[in-house]
Design a protein around this motif. Structure first.
Motif, PDB file in Angstrom:
ATOM      1  N   GLU A   1       0.831  -1.196   0.000  1.00 30.11           N
ATOM      2  CA  GLU A   1       0.000   0.000   0.000  1.00 30.11           C
ATOM      3  C   GLU A   1       0.870   1.253   0.000  1.00 30.11           C
ATOM      4  O   GLU A   1       0.544   2.251  -0.654  1.00 30.11           O
ATOM      5  CB  GLU A   1      -0.937  -0.013   1.205  1.00 30.11           C
ATOM      6  N   SER A   2       1.989   1.214   0.729  1.00 35.80           N
ATOM      7  CA  SER A   2       2.921   2.341   0.733  1.00 35.80           C
ATOM      8  C   SER A   2       3.515   2.561  -0.655  1.00 35.80           C
ATOM      9  O   SER A   2       3.640   3.704  -1.121  1.00 35.80           O
ATOM     10  CB  SER A   2       4.041   2.103   1.742  1.00 35.80           C
ATOM     11  N   CYS A   3       3.876   1.465  -1.325  1.00 34.75           N
ATOM     12  CA  CYS A   3       4.430   1.578  -2.677  1.00 34.75           C
ATOM     13  C   CYS A   3       3.408   2.178  -3.637  1.00 34.75           C
ATOM     14  O   CYS A   3       3.734   3.042  -4.462  1.00 34.75           O
ATOM     15  CB  CYS A   3       4.886   0.215  -3.178  1.00 34.75           C
ATOM     16  N   ASP A   4       2.157   1.735  -3.524  1.00 41.63           N
ATOM     17  CA  ASP A   4       1.095   2.275  -4.378  1.00 41.63           C
ATOM     18  C   ASP A   4       0.905   3.761  -4.108  1.00 41.63           C
ATOM     19  O   ASP A   4       0.734   4.562  -5.040  1.00 41.63           O
ATOM     20  CB  ASP A   4      -0.222   1.527  -4.143  1.00 41.63           C
ATOM     21  N   ARG A   5       0.934   4.143  -2.834  1.00 42.27           N
ATOM     22  CA  ARG A   5       0.740   5.539  -2.471  1.00 42.27           C
ATOM     23  C   ARG A   5       1.858   6.427  -3.033  1.00 42.27           C
ATOM     24  O   ARG A   5       1.627   7.593  -3.392  1.00 42.27           O
ATOM     25  CB  ARG A   5       0.666   5.670  -0.954  1.00 42.27           C
ATOM     26  N   LEU A   6       3.062   5.861  -3.094  1.00 41.48           N
ATOM     27  CA  LEU A   6       4.203   6.623  -3.629  1.00 41.48           C
ATOM     28  C   LEU A   6       4.264   6.581  -5.153  1.00 41.48           C
ATOM     29  O   LEU A   6       5.154   7.182  -5.752  1.00 41.48           O
ATOM     30  CB  LEU A   6       5.507   6.068  -3.050  1.00 41.48           C
ATOM     31  N   GLY A   7       3.331   5.861  -5.775  1.00 37.36           N
ATOM     32  CA  GLY A   7       3.293   5.793  -7.226  1.00 37.36           C
ATOM     33  C   GLY A   7       4.336   4.870  -7.828  1.00 37.36           C
ATOM     34  O   GLY A   7       4.702   5.022  -9.002  1.00 37.36           O
ATOM     35  N   ILE A   8       4.816   3.889  -7.033  1.00 37.69           N
ATOM     36  CA  ILE A   8       5.808   2.947  -7.543  1.00 37.69           C
ATOM     37  C   ILE A   8       5.100   1.912  -8.416  1.00 37.69           C
ATOM     38  O   ILE A   8       4.204   1.207  -7.961  1.00 37.69           O
ATOM     39  CB  ILE A   8       6.553   2.255  -6.390  1.00 37.69           C
ATOM     40  N   ASP A   9       5.516   1.836  -9.651  1.00 34.09           N
ATOM     41  CA  ASP A   9       4.908   0.914 -10.604  1.00 34.09           C
ATOM     42  C   ASP A   9       5.175  -0.529 -10.190  1.00 34.09           C
ATOM     43  O   ASP A   9       6.313  -0.893  -9.856  1.00 34.09           O
ATOM     44  CB  ASP A   9       5.482   1.181 -12.002  1.00 34.09           C
ATOM     45  N   ARG A  10       4.140  -1.362 -10.197  1.00 35.07           N
ATOM     46  CA  ARG A  10       4.287  -2.749  -9.750  1.00 35.07           C
ATOM     47  C   ARG A  10       5.225  -3.548 -10.665  1.00 35.07           C
ATOM     48  O   ARG A  10       5.969  -4.412 -10.193  1.00 35.07           O
ATOM     49  CB  ARG A  10       2.916  -3.427  -9.689  1.00 35.07           C
ATOM     50  N   VAL A  11       5.180  -3.304 -11.958  1.00 34.11           N
ATOM     51  CA  VAL A  11       6.070  -4.016 -12.884  1.00 34.11           C
ATOM     52  C   VAL A  11       7.527  -3.660 -12.565  1.00 34.11           C
ATOM     53  O   VAL A  11       8.405  -4.540 -12.499  1.00 34.11           O
ATOM     54  CB  VAL A  11       5.739  -3.674 -14.344  1.00 34.11           C
TER      55      VAL A  11
END
Length: 222
Positions: free
Chosen positions: A54-64
């Motif tokens: 969730e933190s990665c998503d919030r920071l806009g880190i692309d999952r790929v």
């Protein structure tokens, strides 16, 4: 014969002293994968205040990009170019706890990385099972999965973690949270989350668990 109760433990920051290795991997590989969020201990700790993904998503880190980064990190880890190490007390901690509990790891890390470290440092004999980021992104879901499988009540289950996210997700799952201060977050960072216990050393952890699960309903809250 009655089974020993399940004890849930986080991996990084509880069993393994992995912060420096993770930071080194981010520094060496992050930029080429477009991930610039971790450069030092404070930025790594900030990422773990809530659920990692969730933190990665919030920071806009692309999952790929994140998955590609993880694959590159594994190459360095498996080759020995970078390595986490157990805390000096890890072996004694797991040995002692495994006499009274079936230890289950609940981690956002990947199973292959966890297995690598458990085998490298001869810790696998103490671990009953691991439920990892390969299985569930949320530790709340991982905990529920284990307890359903083991038919163990959350109110009679301890979860040992080291981050704010561990406390949040553990409490959401209804288990008894024990926050250790030797990992990614300090006592001052953990206190506002009101874990059931905060411990600073192995002796304190063993005293908490020495209360026995039969007294779980009367455990003192911080």
């Amino acid at each position: 014969m009655q089974l020993r109760p399940v004890l849930l433990m986080d991996f990084d920051g509880v069993i393994m002293d992995s912060a420096d290795a993770i930071i080194d991997n981010f520094r060496m590989l992050g930029a080429q994968h477009g991930v610039h969020s971790v450069t030092d201990r404070p930025s790594l700790a900030a990422l773990l205040k809530t659920n990692f993904y969730e933190s990665c998503d919030r920071l806009g880190i692309d999952r790929v990009a994140l998955n590609a980064l993880f694959e590159a990190m594994k190459v360095r880890i498996f080759s020995g170019e970078v390595s986490a190490t157990p805390f000096p007390w890890t072996h004694a901690m797991l040995h002692n706890l495994s006499q009274r509990f079936r230890i289950c790891i609940v981690s956002s890390n990947e199973q292959a990385v966890i297995n690598h470290y458990l085998n490298t440092f001869s810790l696998s004999t103490f671990i009953e099972q691991s439920v990892t980021g390969d299985d569930f992104e949320k530790k709340t879901e991982a905990i529920a999965h284990i307890l359903k499988k083991e038919k163990q009540a959350p109110s009679h289950t301890y979860f040992i973690g080291d981050t704010s996210a561990d406390v949040i997700e553990g409490k959401s799952a209804g288990v008894i949270t024990i926050a250790v201060t030797w990992g990614y977050h300090s006592r001052e960072e953990l206190l506002p989350l009101h874990p059931h216990y905060i411990v600073n050393a192995l002796t304190e952890l063993e005293r908490v668990l020495g209360n026995g699960l039969q007294h779980a309903s009367t455990l003192e809250m911080i």
